[in-house]
Design a protein around this motif. Structure first.
Motif, PDB file in Angstrom:
ATOM      1  N   ILE A  41      22.284  10.862 -21.215  1.00  0.00           N
ATOM      2  CA  ILE A  41      21.660  11.824 -20.292  1.00  0.00           C
ATOM      3  C   ILE A  41      21.878  11.352 -18.854  1.00  0.00           C
ATOM      4  O   ILE A  41      22.197  12.145 -17.957  1.00  0.00           O
ATOM      5  N   LYS A  65      23.929  13.317 -15.846  1.00  0.00           N
ATOM      6  CA  LYS A  65      23.374  13.606 -14.519  1.00  0.00           C
ATOM      7  C   LYS A  65      24.263  13.000 -13.435  1.00  0.00           C
ATOM      8  O   LYS A  65      24.489  13.600 -12.380  1.00  0.00           O
ATOM      9  N   VAL A  89      20.454  18.082 -17.444  1.00  0.00           N
ATOM     10  CA  VAL A  89      20.050  18.071 -18.866  1.00  0.00           C
ATOM     11  C   VAL A  89      18.570  18.406 -18.946  1.00  0.00           C
ATOM     12  O   VAL A  89      17.755  17.818 -18.232  1.00  0.00           O
ATOM     13  N   VAL A  90      18.250  19.358 -19.801  1.00  0.00           N
ATOM     14  CA  VAL A  90      16.843  19.628 -20.107  1.00  0.00           C
ATOM     15  C   VAL A  90      16.651  19.400 -21.601  1.00  0.00           C
ATOM     16  O   VAL A  90      17.613  19.435 -22.372  1.00  0.00           O
ATOM     17  N   THR A  91      15.441  19.127 -22.004  1.00  0.00           N
ATOM     18  CA  THR A  91      15.170  18.942 -23.427  1.00  0.00           C
ATOM     19  C   THR A  91      14.229  20.034 -23.905  1.00  0.00           C
ATOM     20  O   THR A  91      13.443  20.572 -23.119  1.00  0.00           O
ATOM     21  N   ASP A 127      11.448  15.628 -26.965  1.00  0.00           N
ATOM     22  CA  ASP A 127      11.734  15.134 -25.611  1.00  0.00           C
ATOM     23  C   ASP A 127      12.416  13.767 -25.645  1.00  0.00           C
ATOM     24  O   ASP A 127      12.459  13.094 -26.673  1.00  0.00           O
ATOM     25  N   CYS A 128      12.911  13.371 -24.480  1.00  0.00           N
ATOM     26  CA  CYS A 128      13.444  12.021 -24.290  1.00  0.00           C
ATOM     27  C   CYS A 128      12.693  11.408 -23.110  1.00  0.00           C
ATOM     28  O   CYS A 128      13.129  11.521 -21.959  1.00  0.00           O
ATOM     29  N   SER A 150      13.712   9.270 -19.329  1.00  0.00           N
ATOM     30  CA  SER A 150      15.154   9.484 -19.154  1.00  0.00           C
ATOM     31  C   SER A 150      15.369  10.314 -17.889  1.00  0.00           C
ATOM     32  O   SER A 150      14.400  10.674 -17.206  1.00  0.00           O
ATOM     33  N   ARG A 201      16.399  13.327 -17.776  1.00  0.00           N
ATOM     34  CA  ARG A 201      16.361  14.768 -18.033  1.00  0.00           C
ATOM     35  C   ARG A 201      15.484  15.423 -16.979  1.00  0.00           C
ATOM     36  O   ARG A 201      14.551  14.808 -16.456  1.00  0.00           O
ATOM     37  N   CYS A 231      11.394  19.366 -19.671  1.00  0.00           N
ATOM     38  CA  CYS A 231      11.264  19.471 -21.122  1.00  0.00           C
ATOM     39  C   CYS A 231      10.406  20.684 -21.449  1.00  0.00           C
ATOM     40  O   CYS A 231       9.355  20.877 -20.824  1.00  0.00           O
ATOM     41  N   SER A 261      15.183  27.211 -21.956  1.00  0.00           N
ATOM     42  CA  SER A 261      16.118  26.154 -21.554  1.00  0.00           C
ATOM     43  C   SER A 261      17.210  26.713 -20.664  1.00  0.00           C
ATOM     44  O   SER A 261      17.578  26.115 -19.647  1.00  0.00           O
TER      45      SER A 261
END
Lengths: 391, 392
Positions: free
Chosen positions: B145, B149, B155-157, B161-162, B165, B167, B170, B320
């Protein structure tokens, strides 16, 4: 080619190679001793001994494996009785039938000296094909035609494997490794990665699937067995008969013992190999149908990694990975052994990792024991021969 | 929506015009801005010139590719996320936005975090315009991720989720609350707290999935109140496999025929046939499950399941894509690349609904989940058809 009637087993005793099982070799290598040769001729002319077919189909090796299976049941009965209750065994049967049906085909391949790594993925591909045919409404084929086409896809996969191995000379490991990947990819392409919902099956296919998944012999304490397990047993018997009694079945054993010797003896090696891979593919296709009947809508991930379960059932069932020995009946018992073990460990609440280790050790142990018994049998028979290394 | 696009285009054109007229800051110098980043690169200036604008689409109108990466392809929940993403793409285009292509790619099975990481890497190298991801194992994708970037790909989750990170946002249900809801629905199904006794089993998917861990945690937080009379069996993990989930239920029912209840923190077994046939006493053993996909409805209708706690997987994909698009717009508006944007990671909570066979007045009157609704199966079928209607 000479066709020698059954009942001459004594002739094979002196042969070092498994290829001696193939009858034409006898004709090519007549015994130098004329007196013995007369006995040979006499033996050939005799009628088959009583229960010849039964003795060929049900061999001591299968009885040994059956004994191990009964021992396993007894151990689990002692440790965790509910793990081997009729209900539990009935549930295990749903999985045994899948691995067993595909395993019968895989066993024939291994007995012929090959290997089929694609059986799991072909099973999954065929399940997907069955699901797609069941859900499409543009050409609503009758359910039985869908099933036939599904088996046909399996046969086609086997044909391609067999042709590549027998006529192009590509090693079976490589061919089936490739077809394993290709079958998984094709299943993915066909579904676009989407799971197929059983709710979208056409009503006639649902009726067909329900009829195939009906439980038989159901009574109070026993939820019955689905038809898959009976199909598996029938196929295993049929395959064992074919393998041990018919000339083409004996060719399979012969090729597994020594392909070169079989070729010199006039065995149609390439045709037999293609046939064996086709049978394996077709049975994987049939197992795919039973996946749909037992569990509903398939997806492209079905069958991933199952080839190892199938091959494990084959090996535990007493089939030699070096070829030339084994029986489909043993494979059925092998599938039962592994699945009952898996279920028993789950009942004992052994964690997934521990269960996998236990099953792995069991498979190794089963092969070691089988080879030990084989070496002992050979020694007792006065023909000591070190076992061939595992391939 | 159309006006917002026009506004975005207008704002995006400001730095470009400034660049042309020589009024820009340091970044407008041709020697300094040719680093290959998107946004205010010289190419953007040239595309704004009259000679090229006729043949080349403006940057905010060029075709966009967003990737939806589920935990696994073979779970129908994620199929709905894909449909939702495609719907959002159609909406955006219909409202005057760019043409958006949705790439749907993921591991075939849910037990392959390394494959998911590899897919992220491939998508990053392909230079997609944004990635929406449901994470199998955060540790496996955290660096990927960050790489994305770094290369200017937001990046979205969703769903899973992460944490910690890079991202950007979320969109997921509050998994602990969802778990607690499941436990509360089981309590209602057995007839109230007074009847909570005996053994309860929990079925989960991947042991490493943080969202499933949180759901189990939520379940346990409620069941803890009954620890003197309720025994919770060790959590079962089916690796997101339908056949394995069915088998685990069967095996557990053999060993514990008087089980009080099943809490399925994902709907895996109910995507198959005969999943709950091993439960003989439906009066004794109650089942509640997450998700309410069409394959699960028959279990509710025939009384084998008491309540389905429905996430909104359609919205996973839908939201998303809108989030990714919002980021892209902000990128265009500010004139900075995604790696330069000071975005605050956000967590957007998705609502969930309760689906019963035929909800009693009490169930309808009981406190609804935040933003969620209570449905009967019949009502939910209609709602489902509405969600899918634009795609048919």
């Amino acid at each position: 080619m000479l066709q020698i009637p059954p009942g001459h087993d004594t002739l094979r005793q002196g042969k070092a190679s498994n290829a001696a099982n193939s009858l034409p070799i006898i004709a090519l290598n007549p015994h130098p001793n004329p007196e013995r040769s007369c006995r040979v001729a006499k033996a050939i002319s005799t009628q088959p001994p009583p229960f010849y077919v039964l003795r060929r189909v049900f061999q001591p090796r299968e009885l040994l494996i059956l004994g191990v299976f009964l021992l396993e049941l007894a151990i689990f009965w002692r440790l965790k009785p509910e793990s081997v209750s009729l209900t539990s065994l009935s549930q295990d049967a749903d999985y045994i039938s899948l691995y067993g049906i595909a395993g019968v085909g895989a066993a024939l391949v291994i007995i012929s000296g090959g290997i089929d790594l694609s059986s799991g993925r072909v099973l999954g591909l065929c399940a997907v094909v069955m699901g797609l045919l069941a859900t499409q409404s543009r050409w609503p084929l009758p359910a039985w035609v869908c099933a036939l086409l599904t088996v046909g896809v399996g046969l086609l996969a086997g044909l391609l494997n067999g042709v590549a191995i027998a006529y192009l000379g590509v090693p079976p490991f490589i061919v089936t490794l490739g077809s394993m990947s290709a079958a998984g990819g094709l299943a993915y392409l066909l579904t676009g990665g989407m799971p197929l919902s059983f709710q979208e099956f056409r009503p006639d296919v649902v009726r067909f699937v329900d009829a195939l998944s009906v439980r038989l012999f159901e009574f109070d304490a026993f939820p019955g067995l689905r038809t898959g397990i009976f199909v598996m047993l029938g196929l295993a018997l049929l395959a064992a008969f074919w393998l041990h009694v018919t000339p083409w079945g004996r060719y399979v054993l012969s090729i597994g013992g020594s392909e070169e010797a079989s070729r010199h003896a006039g065995v149609p090696v390439a045709q037999v190999k293609v046939l064996v891979y086709m049978v394996a593919g077709g049975l994987a296709g049939l197992a795919g149908i039973f996946y749909v009947t037992n569990f509903g809508g398939p997806n492209s991930g079905v069958g991933a990694g199952w080839e190892l379960n199938i091959i494990a059932a084959v090996v535990v069932g007493g089939v030699s990975l070096s070829g030339g020995r084994g029986s489909p009946l043993g494979v059925v018992i092998g599938a039962m052994l592994i699945e009952v073990l898996r279920s028993g460990l789950q009942h004992m609440e052994v964690e997934e990792g521990g269960a996998k280790i236990a099953i792995g050790l069991f498979i190794i142990l089963a092969v070691v024991i089988e080879r030990g018994f084989r070496a002992l049998g050979a020694r007792l028979a006065g023909r000591v021969r070190p076992p061939a290394p595992l391939q | 929506m159309r006006t917002s696009w026009l506004l975005a285009a207008l704002l995006a054109s400001i730095p470009m015009v400034a660049g042309l007229t020589g009024c820009g800051g340091p970044s407008s110098s041709p020697t300094e801005s040719g680093g290959g980043t998107r946004g205010v690169a010289p190419a953007a200036k040239t595309t704004n010139s009259p000679s090229t604008s006729a043949s080349t689409p403006a940057p905010w109108m060029r075709p966009i590719r967003y990737a939806i990466v589920p935990k696994m392809l073979n779970n129908p929940v994620f199929t709905m996320a894909k449909i939702g993403a495609e719907q959002a793409a159609q909406d955006i285009e219909a409202e005057g936005g760019p043409k958006i292509e949705i790439i749907y790619q993921g591991p075939q099975t849910g037990d392959d975090p390394t494959e998911q990481a590899r897919i992220l890497e491939t998508l990053t190298n392909r230079g997609v315009d944004g990635i929406a991801l449901s994470v199998i194992n955060p540790d496996a994708v955290r660096d990927r991720i960050a790489d994305a970037k770094e290369k200017g790909i937001p990046v979205v989750t969703f769903d899973s989720d992460c944490p910690n990170s890079k991202r950007i946002a979320c969109y997921a249900v509050n998994d602990e609350a969802l778990g607690a809801e499941l436990a509360n629905q089981l309590i209602q199904a057995v007839g109230g707290e007074a009847n909570m006794e005996g053994e309860i089993a929990i079925l989960s998917g991947q042991s490493s999935a943080p969202n499933l861990q949180a759901r189990v945690k939520g379940v346990m937080s409620v069941l803890q109140r009954f620890q003197d009379r309720v025994k919770v069996l060790p959590t079962l993990f089916c690796d997101d496999r339908v056949d394995l989930a069915i088998r685990q239920i069967g095996t557990t029912m053999n060993g514990h025929p008087n089980l009080r209840g099943w809490i399925l923190v994902g709907g895996w077994p109910l995507f198959g046939k005969h999943a709950l046939d091993s439960i003989k006493d439906l009066q004794r053993t109650k089942v509640v499950s997450v998700d309410a996909l069409p394959d699960q409805w028959p279990y509710l209708e025939n009384g084998q399941v008491c309540c389905l706690v429905a996430q909104r997987p359609f919205a996973w994909g839908h939201e998303s894509v809108h989030m990714l698009n919002a980021v892209r717009r902000q990128e265009l508006v500010s004139g900075s690349s995604i790696r330069q944007l000071a975005l605050t990671p956000r967590k957007l909570t998705s609502p969930y609904d309760l689906v019963f066979k035929d909800p009693t007045p009490r169930q309808r009157a009981s406190p609804k989940p935040p933003g969620g609704k209570v449905y009967s199966v019949v009502e939910y079928r209609k709602q489902w058809a509405k969600w899918l209607a634009p795609t048919k």
